[in-house]
Structure formats: structure tokens, C-alpha cells
Design an enzyme around this catalytic site. Structure first.
Site, PDB file in Angstrom:
ATOM      1  N   ALA A  15      37.489 -51.276  39.915  1.00  0.00           N
ATOM      2  CA  ALA A  15      36.184 -51.344  39.483  1.00  0.00           C
ATOM      3  C   ALA A  15      35.254 -50.197  40.386  1.00  0.00           C
ATOM      4  CB  ALA A  15      35.310 -52.789  40.017  1.00  0.00           C
ATOM      5  N   CYS A  16      34.273 -49.989  39.830  1.00  0.00           N
ATOM      6  CA  CYS A  16      33.314 -49.008  40.545  1.00  0.00           C
ATOM      7  C   CYS A  16      32.963 -49.554  41.979  1.00  0.00           C
ATOM      8  CB  CYS A  16      32.078 -48.736  39.771  1.00  0.00           C
ATOM      9  SG  CYS A  16      32.464 -47.800  38.141  1.00  0.00           S
TER      10      CYS A  16
END
Lengths: 88, 228
Positions: A15-16
Site C-alpha cells: 500500500a502507499c
């Protein structure tokens, strides 16, 4: 490095901000003009990574569905000459 | 760098120009921090979270009631040695950082000064200058304060230091100054050549930077002292 086979980073499991961190580090290892292929998940990663790369001075050459992987995308980046260099 | 470290330092790794090599350089750094009072609190936390490899804290005093106004010490720590109290709070924040009292004769690779007096600040900065290592001296005052950034070869702290009053009230805004001092040091460790010598004044959240200059005759301008 072959022009037809750019190095690839698969960040579909991340994920970011890790998606762009992984790509950024891979880009640091390239010379200006060389390409990097990034595989990433739909949603936030594919929305954010191309924008972050462009903001850092790289060219976004392609953003397209990844063949054979529903819900995943393939992004091709070209390292920009003006991109901030990694400090030596 | 493995995923655990990448995740830990992801936000920092996104800073333009700051990448894997810079993070690894930070991990090899030995940072001496002079002073661990309330003013130093935010800076100490910053250094730990930035991933410096070894943090050497130097402070002979105990935690005072006013230190509890900073970000590090609980009121229950009042009366205990500052170094040990700081270590007890900082060590659990990261297993990648070693936090120790400054060892006599230790050779740091960078220094951050939160000295409690002008002479201590001058002595600490001069030791860093003579060692040829980057250092930052933080000078708080009631509204914010200033910090002096001294990369190797730049005008020394004695040339650049403030002549303003040296009161050390610990106010909420001081944390910003403290963290800014740590951030400047981290950037110098990551890339010593990238930072000019400068003085940064921070007043009510507004930072103003200007280059430092060498005083005529100062030893820091002697042979081999480097560029200004």
C-alpha cells in the site's frame, strides 16, 4: 540492460507509500532515460504512483491493465534527466 | 534495505534526493547530542525516528519540573538522570537505533547541540569543528529561537552565533525549533556537501535562513578549513 525488457518492480502486495518507495528506489538505480515497469494494484496505488513519479520529474509512458491479472495495472516510467538524484 | 526498514523510513525516503544510500548513511551515523532538557526533547525523538544508527546523549543533569513541559519526560521522571530518562523513553521507539550515554572519548560523526549555556555551546561546537564533522547548534528563546547549521568547512559557530539573550524557557513552539535542528543535521549526515553554513531564525513558526559568514581572523578560516 535490454531496451525490450526494463527492470520490473511488483508492488501489488503493498500500500502507499511503500508502492512509490519501492519504485523510487528502483528508479534511483537507473540512468536518465532508462525505463522501469511497475506492477501495482488498482485504486489508490495506481492513482498515486504515476502522479508521484511525474512530480519527481519522471515520464509516465503507460498506465494500463496488467494482462492476465484482473485488478492490477502496469505502469511504465522513464527516469527523467531532471529527477532529483540520489545523494552519492 | 529490507522491507521492515523501508516501511519504517518510507516517508523520509520519499523526500526528493533522499534515498536508500542516504538512509543507510544515517544508519551508520554516530550522533552526539549535547543537552537533553525539554528543548532537546523533540529533536531527540526526531533523530531516533529518522534512523540514526547510534545516539550518544550527553547531559549530567537530572530531569527538572520544567523539563516535563517538553515532549519527552513525564512528571514521574523528575529527579532522575536526564540521559537515563531519555533513553527509557526513546529506546522503545526503534530497535534500529542504539541510544547510549556519550562515552568519554567517543568519536561522533555529527553533533547536535542543545547546550544549557553559551560557553558549553561554543565548546561543543568547537570540538565538532575541530573533528571536521557536521553540527547544528540550537539557540531557543521565548518566541522560537535560532539554529546555526555548520557543515564541515563552513564558518564556525563562534562566527555565526547569535548575540541575543540566552534564556531557555521551554514553550510549545520550541519543539518546532528542536525538530528543525535535528532535521538539518539529518540532511547534513545524508549529504554533507548539500548544505551551506547558515543561520535559521524561527519566530512564531516563520523560518528565515541566511548564510553565515566568517569573522576576520577566526581560526575556522585557517589553512585547510574548507570553503565558506
Amino acid at each position: 540492460m535490454s531496451a525490450s525488457a526494463p527492470p520490473r518492480v511488483d508492488v501489488r502486495a503493498y500500500a502507499c507509500p511503500m508502492t512509490y518507495v519501492k519504485a523510487k528506489i528502483a528508479l534511483e538505480r537507473l540512468a536518465a532515460g532508462e525505463r522501469l515497469e511497475v506492477w501495482l494494484a488498482a485504486g489508490e496505488p495506481v492513482e498515486n504512483l504515476p502522479r508521484s513519479a511525474a512530480e519527481d520529474g519522471h515520464r509516465v509512458l503507460a498506465v494500463e491493465p496488467l494482462a492476465g491479472a484482473p485488478g492490477a495495472f502496469r505502469v511504465v516510467l522513464e527516469k527523467g534527466a531532471g529527477a532529483a538524484p540520489e545523494w552519492p | 534495505m529490507n522491507d521492515e526498514r523501508l516501511e519504517r523510513y518510507a516517508r523520509q525516503l520519499l523526500v526528493p534526493g533522499f534515498g536508500e544510500a542516504a538512509q543507510e548513511r544515517l544508519g551508520r551515523a554516530r550522533v552526539r547530542v549535547v543537552g537533553a532538557d525539554a528543548v532537546a526533547s523533540a529533536g531527540l525523538v526526531y533523530l531516533v525516528q529518522a534512523g540514526v544508527g547510534r545516539l550518544w546523549i550527553e547531559d549530567a543533569e537530572d530531569v527538572s519540573p520544567s523539563d516535563a513541559s517538553g515532549w519527552l519526560f513525564a512528571p514521574s521522571a523528575v529527579g532522575s538522570p536526564r540521559v537515563e530518562a531519555a533513553r527509557a523513553v526513546l529506546a522503545p521507539l526503534s530497535r534500529f537505533v542504539s541510544i547510549e550515554p556519550y562515552p568519554k572519548g567517543g568519536v561522533p560523526t555529527a553533533t547536535l547541540v542543545f547546550a544549557s549555556s553559551g560557553p558549553q555551546a561554543l565548546a561543543s561546537a568547537e570540538a565538532a569543528r575541530r573533528a571536521g564533522i557536521p553540527h547544528v547548534v540550537v539557540e531557543p528563546d521565548a518566541e522560537g529561537g535560532a539554529l546555526v547549521v555548520v557543515p564541515p568547512g563552513a564558518p564556525c559557530y563562534a562566527c555565526a552565533r547569535s548575540t541575543a539573550g540566552a534564556g531557555r524557557p521551554a514553550q510549545p513552539g520550541i519543539a518546532a525549533l528542536s525538530a528543525l535542528g535535528a532535521a538539518e543535521l539529518v540532511l547534513m549526515i545524508a549529504n554533507p556537501e548539500s548544505t551551506p553554513g547558515r543561520r535559521i531564525d524561527l519566530v512564531r513558526g516563520v523560518a528565515t535562513a541566511r548564510p553565515t559568514s566568517r569573522l576576520p581572523g577566526c581560526a575556522c578560516g585557517g589553512p585547510g578549513a574548507g570553503a565558506t
